[in-house]
Design a protein around this motif. Structure first.
Motif, short mmCIF file in Angstrom:
data_model
loop_
_atom_site.label_atom_id
_atom_site.label_comp_id
_atom_site.label_asym_id
_atom_site.label_seq_id
_atom_site.Cartn_x
_atom_site.Cartn_y
_atom_site.Cartn_z
N LYS A 214 0.85 -1.20 0.00
CA LYS A 214 0.00 0.00 0.00
C LYS A 214 0.89 1.26 0.00
O LYS A 214 1.91 1.30 0.68
CB LYS A 214 -0.93 0.00 1.21
N TYR A 216 0.92 5.77 -1.42
CA TYR A 216 0.36 6.90 -2.16
C TYR A 216 1.43 7.28 -3.18
O TYR A 216 2.62 7.17 -2.89
CB TYR A 216 0.12 8.10 -1.24
N VAL A 234 -7.80 -0.02 -4.20
CA VAL A 234 -7.67 1.27 -3.49
C VAL A 234 -8.42 1.19 -2.17
O VAL A 234 -9.36 0.41 -2.01
CB VAL A 234 -8.21 2.46 -4.33
N LYS A 236 -10.96 2.62 0.18
CA LYS A 236 -12.10 3.52 0.11
C LYS A 236 -12.98 3.27 1.33
O LYS A 236 -13.42 2.15 1.56
CB LYS A 236 -12.89 3.25 -1.19
N TRP A 240 -10.55 -2.15 1.33
CA TRP A 240 -9.90 -2.30 0.03
C TRP A 240 -10.94 -2.66 -1.03
O TRP A 240 -11.77 -3.55 -0.80
CB TRP A 240 -8.83 -3.40 0.08
N ASN A 253 -4.45 8.93 -11.12
CA ASN A 253 -4.28 9.03 -9.67
C ASN A 253 -3.80 10.43 -9.30
O ASN A 253 -2.83 10.92 -9.89
CB ASN A 253 -3.13 8.12 -9.23
N VAL A 269 -5.14 8.88 -3.22
CA VAL A 269 -5.71 7.64 -2.68
C VAL A 269 -4.63 6.60 -2.40
O VAL A 269 -3.66 6.46 -3.14
CB VAL A 269 -6.80 7.07 -3.64
N GLU A 270 -4.82 5.90 -1.29
CA GLU A 270 -3.91 4.82 -0.96
C GLU A 270 -4.25 3.63 -1.85
O GLU A 270 -5.43 3.28 -1.99
CB GLU A 270 -4.09 4.47 0.51
N HIS A 271 -3.25 3.00 -2.42
CA HIS A 271 -3.53 1.86 -3.29
C HIS A 271 -2.43 0.81 -3.18
O HIS A 271 -1.36 1.07 -2.63
CB HIS A 271 -3.73 2.31 -4.74
#
Ligand SMILES: O=C(O)CCC(=O)C(=O)O
Ligand SMILES: [Fe+2]
Length: 342
Positions: A214, A216, A234, A236, A240, A253, A269-271
């Motif tokens: 994970k 950014y 991602v 949200k 996940w 992104n 967003v964290e992905h």
């Protein structure tokens, strides 16, 4: 070279111990839900339709998700297909043919490597091989790119230019939406472009491994083509969720620098990337960033317009990268270093 996942993954039935992530960081469930309402924005409408409406869609999606997809983006389908083909051909060449580009040195500008940027220092490795190279201005870098496949430089060069242009058009929509002055994203804010071609080979047990931890994106903006294989997830609302690939659409992104520039109006967003047991996955990410000495700060015009205080102090990109390195895997913590509490 023998460390590359693709060099040995066909010979193993089980995931080696140094590829097994702790339970709380890996994916226990391959069937996470799909990201609902992932905005699909038709960029053609910014030219031939209601530009303002497109701007609002971009801003809204950036606020709500930190990510959206775009169609009718101006990068021609054949070029995307040819570039994906170049990537597959490259990764499928023999190790001897790729050897000159392979390096464990994280400072080498154009390199083929495996896992993360610093394999030697990580304790658990990612299920992923990577080719990374700068691409802007093209003539400065192209001679360092792979010489094989023979069309690589030509095809990927064209792709990098078209995708760069797409990034700039999206940045322009954002600039207009935030009502920043025309030269706000001047040359320095976008004069670095990196292309990252990833190859995630099939994995015997995807529940144990990760393609990317994970994170950014520590840049201004990312344009990702994820082919036809899912794998991108991602975070949200604390969960996940999957971003399903759409043929010929790009995932956009919002990078952490844009979050700061917009004073937190736009989200990053964290992905992460998960693996699968069936098919290799190939993706191409183009990152627009800046030089190490550029100062990043919330746009003054925005603070004045909204009459609000800056949420972040000004920092050089060099200091940001240092913080990013120190807080690997904890992207939120990177920005906290520069956050003004109050
Ligand atoms: O390969 C992907 O799907 C995502 C890649 C990514 O997030 C990155 O390179 O920062
Ligand atoms: Fe990323």
């Amino acid at each position: 070279m023998e460390k590359m996942v693709s060099s040995w993954c066909n010979t193993v039935k089980f995931v080696p111990q140094d590829y097994v992530f702790p339970e709380d960081t890996r994916t226990e469930d391959q069937t996470v839900p799909i990201l609902k309402n992932c905005p699909m924005i038709d960029l053609e409408k910014a030219v031939s339709g209601d530009r303002n409406d497109v701007i609002q869609q971009v801003l809204q999606a950036s606020q709500d998700c930190g990510l959206f997809q775009v169609i009718n983006h101006g990068v021609c389908d054949d070029l995307i297909k040819d570039t994906m083909e170049m990537s597959k051909e490259f990764f499928n060449m023999s190790n001897e043919e790729k050897a000159s580009l392979y390096s464990l040195d994280p400072h080498k500008s154009c390199r083929l490597y495996t896992s993360s940027f610093d394999y030697a220092r990580e304790s658990i490795h990612l299920w992923r091989d990577v080719l990374k190279h700068p691409c802007h201005p093209l003539e400065e870098w192209v001679d360092l790119w792979p010489q094989k496949p023979s069309k690589y430089r030509d095809v990927v060069g064209k792709y990098s230019i078209e995708v760069r242009n797409l990034s700039l058009r999206i940045l322009e929509l954002i600039r207009e939406g935030l009502e920043l002055k025309p030269e706000y994203f001047g040359d320095e804010m976008k004069d670095v472009q990196m292309l990252v071609l990833s190859h995630y080979p099939p994995c015997p047990d995807p529940s144990l491994t990760l393609g990317i931890l994970k994170h950014y994106d520590p840049y201004v903006i990312t344009i990702l083509y994820q082919g036809n294989m899912s794998g991108l997830q991602v975070m949200k609302d604390g969960q996940w969720v999957r971003v399903e690939p759409v043929a010929n659409a790009f995932v956009v992104n919002i990078g952490q620098l844009l979050k700061v520039i917009s004073n937190g109006k736009l989200e990053s967003v964290e992905h992460r990337v998960v693996t699968n047991s069936k098919e290799p996955r190939y993706t191409i990410a183009s990152f627009i960033g800046t030089r190490r000495d550029t100062i990043i700060e919330p746009a003054k015009a925005l603070l004045e317009k909204d009459d609000c205080r800056p949420l972040y102090q000004a920092f050089s990109y060099k200091d940001f990268l240092q913080a990013h390195k120190e807080h690997r895997g904890e992207g939120e913590a990177t920005l906290k270093v520069f956050k003004i509490e109050g």
